[in-house]
Structure formats: C-alpha cells, structure tokens
Write a protein that holds these residues in place. Structure first.
Motif, PDB file in Angstrom:
ATOM      1  N   ILE A   1       0.814  -1.203   0.000  1.00 57.58           N
ATOM      2  CA  ILE A   1       0.000   0.000   0.000  1.00 57.58           C
ATOM      3  C   ILE A   1       0.850   1.256   0.000  1.00 57.58           C
ATOM      4  CG2 ILE A   1      -1.792   1.272   1.216  1.00 57.58           C
ATOM      5  CD1 ILE A   1      -2.787  -1.253  -0.041  1.00 57.58           C
ATOM      6  N   ILE A   2       1.652   1.452   1.026  1.00 55.05           N
ATOM      7  CA  ILE A   2       2.477   2.645   1.113  1.00 55.05           C
ATOM      8  C   ILE A   2       3.916   2.215   0.926  1.00 55.05           C
ATOM      9  CG2 ILE A   2       2.732   4.787   2.434  1.00 55.05           C
ATOM     10  CD1 ILE A   2       0.537   3.866   4.227  1.00 55.05           C
ATOM     11  N   SER A   3       4.816   3.122   0.890  1.00 54.14           N
ATOM     12  CA  SER A   3       6.187   2.755   0.608  1.00 54.14           C
ATOM     13  C   SER A   3       6.878   2.072   1.773  1.00 54.14           C
ATOM     14  CB  SER A   3       6.983   3.985   0.185  1.00 54.14           C
ATOM     15  OG  SER A   3       6.824   5.016   1.134  1.00 54.14           O
ATOM     16  N   ALA A   4       6.168   1.776   2.839  1.00 56.27           N
ATOM     17  CA  ALA A   4       6.742   0.952   3.895  1.00 56.27           C
ATOM     18  C   ALA A   4       7.195  -0.377   3.328  1.00 56.27           C
ATOM     19  CB  ALA A   4       5.717   0.706   5.000  1.00 56.27           C
ATOM     20  N   ALA A   5       6.518  -0.832   2.293  1.00 53.85           N
ATOM     21  CA  ALA A   5       6.868  -2.109   1.663  1.00 53.85           C
ATOM     22  C   ALA A   5       7.769  -1.913   0.456  1.00 53.85           C
ATOM     23  CB  ALA A   5       5.587  -2.826   1.246  1.00 53.85           C
TER      24      ALA A   5
ATOM     25  N   GLY B   1       9.754   1.371   7.584  1.00 54.07           N
ATOM     26  CA  GLY B   1       8.920   0.340   8.189  1.00 54.07           C
ATOM     27  C   GLY B   1       8.248   0.785   9.475  1.00 54.07           C
ATOM     28  N   SER B   2       8.255   2.090   9.759  1.00 61.95           N
ATOM     29  CA  SER B   2       7.654   2.603  10.986  1.00 61.95           C
ATOM     30  C   SER B   2       6.149   2.782  10.812  1.00 61.95           C
ATOM     31  CB  SER B   2       8.279   3.955  11.343  1.00 61.95           C
ATOM     32  OG  SER B   2       7.497   4.642  12.299  1.00 61.95           O
ATOM     33  N   PRO B   3       5.324   2.099  11.617  1.00 61.94           N
ATOM     34  CA  PRO B   3       3.873   2.298  11.516  1.00 61.94           C
ATOM     35  C   PRO B   3       3.469   3.740  11.758  1.00 61.94           C
ATOM     36  CG  PRO B   3       4.367   0.324  12.789  1.00 61.94           C
ATOM     37  CD  PRO B   3       5.665   1.052  12.592  1.00 61.94           C
ATOM     38  N   GLN B   4       4.151   4.415  12.684  1.00 60.01           N
ATOM     39  CA  GLN B   4       3.803   5.799  12.994  1.00 60.01           C
ATOM     40  C   GLN B   4       4.065   6.720  11.798  1.00 60.01           C
ATOM     41  OE1 GLN B   4       5.771   3.841  14.960  1.00 60.01           O
ATOM     42  NE2 GLN B   4       4.247   3.423  16.563  1.00 60.01           N
ATOM     43  N   LEU B   5       5.245   6.560  11.179  1.00 57.87           N
ATOM     44  CA  LEU B   5       5.570   7.402  10.037  1.00 57.87           C
ATOM     45  C   LEU B   5       4.661   7.101   8.857  1.00 57.87           C
ATOM     46  CD1 LEU B   5       9.481   7.535  10.110  1.00 57.87           C
ATOM     47  CD2 LEU B   5       7.862   9.321  10.764  1.00 57.87           C
ATOM     48  N   ASN B   6       4.320   5.834   8.659  1.00 59.76           N
ATOM     49  CA  ASN B   6       3.453   5.494   7.544  1.00 59.76           C
ATOM     50  C   ASN B   6       2.024   5.973   7.753  1.00 59.76           C
ATOM     51  OD1 ASN B   6       4.630   3.668   5.211  1.00 59.76           O
ATOM     52  ND2 ASN B   6       5.821   3.325   7.058  1.00 59.76           N
ATOM     53  N   ALA B   7       1.572   5.995   8.993  1.00 60.86           N
ATOM     54  CA  ALA B   7       0.256   6.543   9.278  1.00 60.86           C
ATOM     55  C   ALA B   7       0.223   8.036   8.956  1.00 60.86           C
ATOM     56  CB  ALA B   7      -0.116   6.300  10.737  1.00 60.86           C
ATOM     57  N   LYS B   8       1.289   8.759   9.324  1.00 62.91           N
ATOM     58  CA  LYS B   8       1.360  10.183   9.010  1.00 62.91           C
ATOM     59  C   LYS B   8       1.500  10.401   7.510  1.00 62.91           C
ATOM     60  CE  LYS B   8       3.535  13.066  11.714  1.00 62.91           C
ATOM     61  NZ  LYS B   8       4.533  13.750  12.583  1.00 62.91           N
ATOM     62  N   LEU B   9       2.273   9.533   6.852  1.00 62.68           N
ATOM     63  CA  LEU B   9       2.438   9.638   5.408  1.00 62.68           C
ATOM     64  C   LEU B   9       1.085   9.522   4.719  1.00 62.68           C
ATOM     65  CD1 LEU B   9       5.190   7.748   3.402  1.00 62.68           C
ATOM     66  CD2 LEU B   9       2.910   8.108   2.474  1.00 62.68           C
ATOM     67  N   ALA B  10       0.313   8.500   5.103  1.00 64.06           N
ATOM     68  CA  ALA B  10      -1.002   8.290   4.492  1.00 64.06           C
ATOM     69  C   ALA B  10      -1.936   9.461   4.774  1.00 64.06           C
ATOM     70  CB  ALA B  10      -1.609   6.986   5.010  1.00 64.06           C
ATOM     71  N   ASP B  11      -1.883   9.963   5.988  1.00 68.80           N
ATOM     72  CA  ASP B  11      -2.807  11.015   6.386  1.00 68.80           C
ATOM     73  C   ASP B  11      -2.455  12.365   5.765  1.00 68.80           C
ATOM     74  OD1 ASP B  11      -4.927  12.183   8.020  1.00 68.80           O
ATOM     75  OD2 ASP B  11      -3.319  13.056   9.220  1.00 68.80           O
ATOM     76  N   GLN B  12      -1.148  12.671   5.684  1.00 74.62           N
ATOM     77  CA  GLN B  12      -0.738  14.020   5.315  1.00 74.62           C
ATOM     78  C   GLN B  12      -0.173  14.169   3.909  1.00 74.62           C
ATOM     79  OE1 GLN B  12       1.651  15.996   8.346  1.00 74.62           O
ATOM     80  NE2 GLN B  12       0.743  14.731   9.966  1.00 74.62           N
ATOM     81  N   LEU B  13       0.347  13.086   3.315  1.00 71.99           N
ATOM     82  CA  LEU B  13       1.041  13.231   2.037  1.00 71.99           C
ATOM     83  C   LEU B  13       0.390  12.482   0.890  1.00 71.99           C
ATOM     84  CD1 LEU B  13       4.806  13.093   3.125  1.00 71.99           C
ATOM     85  CD2 LEU B  13       3.336  15.089   2.779  1.00 71.99           C
ATOM     86  N   LEU B  14      -0.845  12.022   1.074  1.00 71.42           N
ATOM     87  CA  LEU B  14      -1.592  11.415  -0.019  1.00 71.42           C
ATOM     88  C   LEU B  14      -2.794  12.287  -0.371  1.00 71.42           C
ATOM     89  CD1 LEU B  14      -1.656   7.592   0.851  1.00 71.42           C
ATOM     90  CD2 LEU B  14       0.104   8.919  -0.342  1.00 71.42           C
ATOM     91  N   VAL B  15      -3.127  12.327  -1.648  1.00 75.57           N
ATOM     92  CA  VAL B  15      -4.272  13.097  -2.117  1.00 75.57           C
ATOM     93  C   VAL B  15      -5.550  12.468  -1.577  1.00 75.57           C
ATOM     94  CG1 VAL B  15      -5.581  13.773  -4.171  1.00 75.57           C
ATOM     95  CG2 VAL B  15      -3.071  13.859  -4.195  1.00 75.57           C
ATOM     96  N   PRO B  16      -6.468  13.269  -1.000  1.00 80.29           N
ATOM     97  CA  PRO B  16      -7.710  12.709  -0.476  1.00 80.29           C
ATOM     98  C   PRO B  16      -8.505  11.959  -1.541  1.00 80.29           C
ATOM     99  CG  PRO B  16      -7.403  14.951   0.305  1.00 80.29           C
ATOM    100  CD  PRO B  16      -6.338  14.713  -0.737  1.00 80.29           C
ATOM    101  N   GLY B  17      -9.163  10.887  -1.128  1.00 80.88           N
ATOM    102  CA  GLY B  17      -9.956  10.076  -2.041  1.00 80.88           C
ATOM    103  C   GLY B  17      -9.980   8.637  -1.567  1.00 80.88           C
ATOM    104  N   MET B  18     -10.511   7.763  -2.412  1.00 80.96           N
ATOM    105  CA  MET B  18     -10.617   6.349  -2.054  1.00 80.96           C
ATOM    106  C   MET B  18      -9.249   5.737  -1.751  1.00 80.96           C
ATOM    107  SD  MET B  18     -13.438   5.052  -4.848  1.00 80.96           S
ATOM    108  CE  MET B  18     -13.157   3.336  -4.373  1.00 80.96           C
ATOM    109  N   GLY B  19      -8.255   6.100  -2.553  1.00 79.35           N
ATOM    110  CA  GLY B  19      -6.930   5.538  -2.350  1.00 79.35           C
ATOM    111  C   GLY B  19      -6.336   5.923  -1.016  1.00 79.35           C
ATOM    112  N   ARG B  20      -6.496   7.183  -0.641  1.00 77.38           N
ATOM    113  CA  ARG B  20      -5.984   7.635   0.653  1.00 77.38           C
ATOM    114  C   ARG B  20      -6.705   6.927   1.786  1.00 77.38           C
ATOM    115  NH1 ARG B  20      -7.786  11.925   3.887  1.00 77.38           N
ATOM    116  NH2 ARG B  20      -6.228  12.775   5.345  1.00 77.38           N
TER     117      ARG B  20
END
Length: 252
Positions: free
Chosen positions: A20-24, A142-161
């Motif tokens: 999903i996010i670049s954690a992987a 691989g940090s869950p905290q950083l990836n949660a912030k990444l998803a919340d703040q650095l992705l365009v709003p919508g279904m994908g976010r």
C-alpha cells in the motif's frame, strides 16, 4: 533496453493490495525482481512507465493562500521551471537505510518533525522530485507511525488515501532486513504546476535495477502522492537492464 516481464497469469507485486504505502518499498522491489528473474524473458523494449491517470475520486481541496501564490506551506520559493535537464546538486541524509535528498531552505523538506517525518517541498520540478524521493525513503523505514502520518498528510484525499490509512492502521513494525535499495536515477515524465509524474530508478543491494512512478499533485502548499483507489502508491514497476533514459542521481 530489454525487460523481462511476468506471464499473463502472474501479478506484479506492486499491484497487490498488501503493498500500500512505501513501507513495503524495499521488500516489494526485491519481490518484483525475484518474480521477473525466474520468468521467461521476451524481446520487448522497456519503455518509461506511462503517466498515471488523473485521480477523479475526489476533487482537489481548495488552495490555501500559500498554494495559490505558488509557495509551499512553509514558505519555500516557487519556480517557473517545467523540466530538469540535469540532476540537482543534492545533499543526502539516510532515512532508515535509504538516502533522501535535503535542502531545507530552498527545496525541502522544509519541515522535519521530532519523529523524523519530512514534509513541505518547493513548488517546482525539483521540489516534486525531492518530495517523491522523501516519500519513498520515509516509507522504507517500516515505521507504523511514520506510515500513518504519510497516508494522512502526504496522499491526495480520495478512495486511495482512505484505503492507505486503513492499511497503515493495521501495520506492525517491519523486522530488520539485510536487503536495501537506493535511488540511482530519475526521469520527470510530465510536469505542470499542478501535476507531476516522477519516475525513480533504484538499485537493490542484490545489484538489480528496477523503476517505479509516483504521481504527484500540488495541493495545500505541498506535493502529495496520488494513490490508486486501492491505496497502492507506486505504479509501473519494472526491471531495468541498465539506467538508460534516466538522469543519474544518487546519494549512496
């Protein structure tokens, strides 16, 4: 430039919902290479990945005054440039195991939180490039905290976010790995003041080259990534035989 491609019955790991996010990112790069290596080769020529389709799942949020003026939300300057013919002169920092470019006063990240979260980039082709690379580096921790912030703040709003936020909420910390990946080149496939498609080429610690595209949108005074509706951040992943067609750019 030749490329090995999966058979019609195989799926590229980057198209699966789990990535999903670049954690992987690092694991997905390695998985993509592993799949490609063991499948029959063909004679097709690798082409730069096409620009991702426009995200129609949600309209862009109204621009803030900083965004309307072309400045980043933290006050970095904008540029009238629409392309990069050469690699920018970059200072690099390790974010996890991945090197990321930094120029806090002119390009970004203009904001780095105590937990290492990096955001706020210049409204320019270089700013879009730096933003894309920093997103990849942030996720690779691989940090869950950083990836949660990444998803919340650095992705365009919508279904994908929404999908990415849901996936990030269920993440656990990634274990250590001896395998890593570093950026080795880039190509800006398209750029306008509101949209950019950034093609990044990586070399894994196993010596394989792969590339992937991040589709970016300028909104709310920063560059944000446009994920697919299922939350997948990266598109067009393919193995490369060499770095032809990319501008060399690397911190490691």
């Amino acid at each position: 430039m030749s490329e090995s491609t999966p058979s019609g019955t195989e799926q590229n790991p980057f198209t699966l919902p789990g990535f999903i996010i670049s954690a992987a990112l690092v694991l997905a790069l390695i998985a993509a290479v592993a799949v490609i290596f063991f499948l029959p080769k063909d004679n097709s020529t690798a082409q730069p990945a096409p620009a991702a389709p426009a995200d129609t799942s949600a309209p862009a949020a109204p621009a803030t005054s900083a965004a309307a003026a072309g400045k980043s939300i933290c006050g970095l300057p904008s540029s009238t440039e629409t392309a990069l013919g050469a690699a920018p002169r970059s200072t690099w920092e390790l974010v996890g195991k991945m090197a990321a470019p930094t120029d806090p006063t002119t390009i970004g990240p203009g904001t780095t939180d105590e937990d290492g979260f990096r955001s706020c980039f210049a409204h320019s082709p270089t700013g879009a490039l730096y933003s894309a690379m920093n997103v990849a580096a942030l996720g690779s921790t691989g940090s869950p905290q950083l990836n949660a912030k990444l998803a919340d703040q650095l992705l365009v709003p919508g279904m994908g976010r929404d999908a990415a936020i849901k996936e990030a909420a269920g993440m656990v910390a990634a274990g250590g790995s001896d395998t890593s990946a570093q950026v080795k080149g880039f190509a800006i496939k398209s750029y306008t003041p509101s949209e950019a498609n950034i093609d990044l080429a990586f070399e894994t610690s196993k010596g394989a080259f792969v590339h992937t595209v991040l589709s970016m949108r300028w909104m709310d005074g920063d560059w944000k990534v446009k994920p697919a509706d299922d939350g997948v951040t990266f598109s067009g992943v393919a193995q490369l035989s060499d770095l032809s067609g990319f501008i060399a750019w690397s911190g490691v």
